[in-house]
Design an enzyme around this catalytic site. Structure first.
Site, PDB file in Angstrom:
ATOM      1  N   ASP A   1      18.773  26.767  32.973  1.00 23.95           N
ATOM      2  CA  ASP A   1      18.022  27.295  31.838  1.00 23.95           C
ATOM      3  C   ASP A   1      16.602  27.590  32.334  1.00 23.95           C
ATOM      4  OD1 ASP A   1      16.260  27.548  29.731  1.00 23.95           O
ATOM      5  OD2 ASP A   1      17.015  25.836  28.602  1.00 23.95           O
TER       6      ASP A   1
ATOM      7  N   LYS B   1       9.034  34.836  26.540  1.00 16.81           N
ATOM      8  CA  LYS B   1       8.230  33.772  27.151  1.00 16.81           C
ATOM      9  C   LYS B   1       7.448  34.299  28.341  1.00 16.81           C
ATOM     10  CE  LYS B   1      10.852  30.150  25.269  1.00 16.81           C
ATOM     11  NZ  LYS B   1      10.346  29.434  24.125  1.00 16.81           N
TER      12      LYS B   1
ATOM     13  N   CYS C   1      12.522  21.125  19.646  1.00 11.63           N
ATOM     14  CA  CYS C   1      13.952  21.412  19.898  1.00 11.63           C
ATOM     15  C   CYS C   1      14.500  20.555  21.030  1.00 11.63           C
ATOM     16  CB  CYS C   1      14.185  22.886  20.207  1.00 11.63           C
ATOM     17  SG  CYS C   1      13.706  23.966  18.880  1.00 11.63           S
TER      18      CYS C   1
END
Ligand SMILES: Cc1ncc(COP(=O)(O)O)c(C=O)c1O
Length: 416
Positions: free
Chosen positions: A205, A231, A371
């Protein structure tokens, strides 16, 4: 506060600096890049340019305009392939974001390669985007989700966790490259090697790593790598999945419909070649072009310069925080090991209150579970506050933030 040559490349930061010039230091301090970066003019211009001069449905038309749209879209794929050093452009699948990229692998690879009794290994510091898809695969197949734990103070995953949690039962290892809470960079090359030794595939990730470091998927040796455009100064709604060609070729489509087929009859269909097999429906060409512009922009600054700047600011922020009583860092106190992500708590003040008091002072930081609830349960903190930095932030912003931070306890009614 405008002593940073990149700030005027960004409409929002430029407006803030213009405001600051008139009304000293009352403009917004944006310290939430880990949630989403700001976009430079160059990205907005690239999107406008696509719609103004190349707009047609890519990959479909046989006329010149559509061919130009296709070229722009495929050119963007090439830029992403170069960013992560993929061997071939067809190994890059455009998705909406990291979340969709990880779901693609979970649904397409996970559900077809995992069975009851197998294990899927993630780490305790994963974003929910890299937990929930694997929980789904485990629920549907009867496999077990296993978590590598990390050192609670540094965030480092000990070798013993890698050695024991990745074993002959493991079929998939999915690991975050840079934690969005701890800022720690995981040894993904070593983890990919351990996964392969165990006969598993390795997914990385890269949502938080791609903005801050040069990524080389061939050097890492991972099988899949996920990233989000927003991002790294690109548009929202465009991301990518890198996958090794031989794996992608043998995986079923994630979504079906237009553009991803070779031939369709009433009863059946065959699939298009890579990468189109995984890009059902009209593609997000304008944002892919915007992402390519963002990548070129970031590459023109250079990752060495970005890392140096992120680290210097993080070190300055952490040094300042250490002088303020009652602040606790979540993760390492070494600003060179945080990728600009500084997460903290303040005794007696809920992180939501920290963020809202700072918001009144025109500082934008993140607060909550980020998260990453399993990580916060593991660290035994209900929530935390996070300031995240990028090349467009300045020392002056950090210093001003620290003066405000020093007053949070007093603003909350504490006397010390
Ligand atoms: C480490 C990490 N993984 C995944 C994601 C999900 O990214 P997106 O919301 O762009 O899909 C994020 C977002 O903050 C993240 O920080």
């Amino acid at each position: 506060m405008s002593e940073n040559k990149y700030r005027s490349d960004f409409p929002l930061l430029k407006a803030i600096d213009e405001h600051n010039a008139k009304d000293e230091n009352s403009g917004l301090i944006y310290f939430d890049t880990a949630a989403t970066a700001q976009r430079p003019f160059i990205v907005l211009d690239a999107i406008t340019h696509f719609y103004a001069t190349q707009n047609a449905n890519p990959l479909r038309g046989l006329y010149d305009l559509s061919e130009r749209a296709t070229q722009a879209y495929e050119g963007a794929r090439h830029t992403v392939a170069q960013l992560v050093n993929a061997k071939e452009d067809c190994e890059i699948i455009f998705t909406r974001n990291t979340t969709e990229s990880l779901n693609l692998v979970a649904y397409s690879y996970g559900l077809t390669h995992v069975k009851a009794g197998d294990e899927i290994c993630v780490s305790i510091m994963e974003h929910h985007s890299n937990i929930l898809p694997w929980q789904m695969v485990c629920r549907q197949t009867g496999a077990k989700l296993v978590f590598m734990e990390c050192d609670k103070s540094t965030g480092v995953i000990p070798q013993s966790e890698i050695d024991t949690k990745i074993n002959s039962h493991t079929k998939i290892v999915s690991i975050v490259h840079v934690s969005n809470v701890l800022g720690v960079t995981n040894p993904v090359k070593q983890i990919a090697a351990a996964a392969h030794k165990a006969g598993a595939v390795c997914i990385v990730d890269g949502a938080q790593s791609t903005p801050h470091m040069k990524v080389d998927v061939q050097d890492i040796g991972c099988d899949f790598f996920a990233l989000s455009g927003h991002k790294l100064c690109g548009p929202m709604g465009i991301g990518a999945l890198y996958g090794k060609k031989e794996l992608l070729e043998n995986m079923p489509p994630f979504m079906t419909g237009g553009e991803m087929i070779d031939y369709v009859t009433r009863e059946s269909a065959t699939w298009a070649e890579l990468p189109h097999k995984f890009e059902a429906g009209t593609v997000n060409a304008a944002d892919a072009v915007g992402l390519a512009a963002a990548i070129r922009y970031i590459q023109s600054i250079g990752f060495d310069a970005i890392v140096k700047h992120d680290n210097e600011l993080a070190c300055r922020m952490i040094a300042g925080m250490k002088k303020i009583p009652h602040i606790h860092l979540v993760g390492s106190d070494d600003g060179n090991k945080r990728c600009g992500i500084v997460t903290f708590t303040i005794d007696g003040v809920h992180p939501h209150d920290i963020a809202s008091l700072l918001s009144d002072e025109h500082v934008a930081i993140r607060a909550g579970h980020h998260c990453a609830q399993p990580l916060q349960q593991y660290l035994d903190i209900p929530a935390s506050a996070r300031a995240s930095l990028y090349f467009y932030n300045t020392e002056e912003e950090v210093d001003l933030f620290l003066t405000k931070l020093a007053q949070i306890r007093a603003w909350s009614g504490y006397k010390d």
